[in-house]
Write a protein that holds these residues in place. Sequence first.
Motif, PDB file in Angstrom:
ATOM      1  N   PRO A  52      16.498   5.045  44.158  1.00 43.65           N
ATOM      2  CA  PRO A  52      15.146   5.101  43.588  1.00 43.65           C
ATOM      3  C   PRO A  52      15.154   4.686  42.120  1.00 43.65           C
ATOM      4  O   PRO A  52      16.021   5.112  41.352  1.00 43.65           O
ATOM      5  CB  PRO A  52      14.771   6.582  43.739  1.00 43.65           C
ATOM      6  CG  PRO A  52      15.659   7.103  44.805  1.00 43.65           C
ATOM      7  CD  PRO A  52      16.942   6.345  44.695  1.00 43.65           C
ATOM      8  N   LYS A  53      14.204   3.851  41.747  1.00 42.38           N
ATOM      9  CA  LYS A  53      14.104   3.387  40.359  1.00 42.38           C
ATOM     10  C   LYS A  53      13.185   4.339  39.590  1.00 42.38           C
ATOM     11  O   LYS A  53      12.018   4.043  39.337  1.00 42.38           O
ATOM     12  CB  LYS A  53      13.606   1.953  40.316  1.00 42.38           C
ATOM     13  CG  LYS A  53      14.528   0.966  41.038  1.00 42.38           C
ATOM     14  CD  LYS A  53      14.070  -0.443  40.889  1.00 42.38           C
ATOM     15  CE  LYS A  53      14.970  -1.415  41.641  1.00 42.38           C
ATOM     16  NZ  LYS A  53      16.354  -1.396  41.190  1.00 42.38           N
ATOM     17  N   ILE A  54      13.731   5.499  39.247  1.00 42.81           N
ATOM     18  CA  ILE A  54      12.925   6.569  38.656  1.00 42.81           C
ATOM     19  C   ILE A  54      12.356   6.162  37.297  1.00 42.81           C
ATOM     20  O   ILE A  54      11.163   6.333  37.028  1.00 42.81           O
ATOM     21  CB  ILE A  54      13.760   7.863  38.542  1.00 42.81           C
ATOM     22  CG1 ILE A  54      14.201   8.333  39.927  1.00 42.81           C
ATOM     23  CG2 ILE A  54      12.961   8.954  37.842  1.00 42.81           C
ATOM     24  CD1 ILE A  54      15.134   9.518  39.907  1.00 42.81           C
ATOM     25  N   SER A  55      13.201   5.599  36.424  1.00 47.02           N
ATOM     26  CA  SER A  55      12.742   5.228  35.082  1.00 47.02           C
ATOM     27  C   SER A  55      11.653   4.167  35.150  1.00 47.02           C
ATOM     28  O   SER A  55      10.662   4.231  34.404  1.00 47.02           O
ATOM     29  CB  SER A  55      13.918   4.727  34.236  1.00 47.02           C
ATOM     30  OG  SER A  55      14.845   5.764  33.999  1.00 47.02           O
ATOM     31  N   LEU A  56      11.823   3.191  36.036  1.00 42.00           N
ATOM     32  CA  LEU A  56      10.802   2.146  36.170  1.00 42.00           C
ATOM     33  C   LEU A  56       9.499   2.730  36.701  1.00 42.00           C
ATOM     34  O   LEU A  56       8.411   2.322  36.284  1.00 42.00           O
ATOM     35  CB  LEU A  56      11.304   1.033  37.089  1.00 42.00           C
ATOM     36  CG  LEU A  56      12.438   0.168  36.543  1.00 42.00           C
ATOM     37  CD1 LEU A  56      12.854  -0.870  37.583  1.00 42.00           C
ATOM     38  CD2 LEU A  56      12.022  -0.512  35.247  1.00 42.00           C
ATOM     39  N   CYS A  57       9.602   3.680  37.625  1.00 42.27           N
ATOM     40  CA  CYS A  57       8.405   4.330  38.162  1.00 42.27           C
ATOM     41  C   CYS A  57       7.669   5.085  37.072  1.00 42.27           C
ATOM     42  O   CYS A  57       6.444   4.971  36.947  1.00 42.27           O
ATOM     43  CB  CYS A  57       8.787   5.272  39.300  1.00 42.27           C
ATOM     44  SG  CYS A  57       7.415   6.279  39.903  1.00 42.27           S
ATOM     45  N   ILE A  58       8.390   5.859  36.262  1.00 42.88           N
ATOM     46  CA  ILE A  58       7.762   6.620  35.191  1.00 42.88           C
ATOM     47  C   ILE A  58       7.101   5.677  34.192  1.00 42.88           C
ATOM     48  O   ILE A  58       5.979   5.918  33.728  1.00 42.88           O
ATOM     49  CB  ILE A  58       8.791   7.524  34.484  1.00 42.88           C
ATOM     50  CG1 ILE A  58       9.384   8.533  35.471  1.00 42.88           C
ATOM     51  CG2 ILE A  58       8.143   8.246  33.302  1.00 42.88           C
ATOM     52  CD1 ILE A  58       8.365   9.408  36.159  1.00 42.88           C
TER      53      ILE A  58
END
Length: 284
Positions: free
Chosen positions: A232-238
């Motif tokens: 999951p691309k958490i930083s990009l999502c945020i």
Amino acid sequence: MSCRTHLIVGRVSNLPTVWSNMLCAWLLAGASSLSTLSILLLAGSALYTGGMYLNDYADVDFDRVHAPERPIPAGLVSRFEVLLGAVVLFAIGLAAAACVSLPSLGCALVLLMCILAYTYVHKRSNIGPLFMAACRALLYVWVAVGVANTIAVEIAMLAGVLYSYILGLSYLARALTLRRWLFYVAAAMIVIPVVGLSLSAANGSALVVCGGLALLLCWLGYSFSLLLQSPPKISLCIGALLSGIIVVDLLAVLMWAPLNLAVALVFIILFLMTRLTQKYIPAT
């Protein structure tokens, strides 16, 4: 400390979202004085950036282990310099707020208290996001008080929606490491209030409001899809969800302010500025 280090410590890629919040509140409060808006933008930018500096100062032990690339643990700047920067920025923000009015200064002080509370508790407790969300919601209240000395119902509703949006955004990444159903709760905290807000539109054209809502839902869908990738691309999502704050503001303006293409263009530019600067300055 280099200019780029300042920008990273201050997480300035998110500043356009702060300007968007304050511009939106100014428009909904009557757009009475451009000079007042300019001073409030300076004050809001200083308090936001000061908060980011203070966050890096307070999190240095955590960052040494989990984010050694941050400027302090990487040796790009001293901890004292960052603390001094935070104090100077807070002083500038409060002084600018005082130039508007005493009620404006009062709102700025409440905002500063929320910033300090968030800085103290966010690595010690799960209630940190409550203060972060309050910081964002208070931007609308602050501008409304500074411009009109009152808080319109629309601004109060929008503040509530953004409070839920930021709360959901803040808990989203945490939910991924816990139970799956918590992720859906966090996502619902972002989406449902926004949809409910659009249903309350009274002044805006139904077609325009529906178009704005569709645009926002598409962006949220894209943001959530980043979490479905492996890993999951958490930083990009945020980062994407933070950019979405500007689309929420645009939707509110389309609902409650006279339709103005020039104003809509300003919000689009702010959105593009956020997305572009996030490529070079981390949003989180």
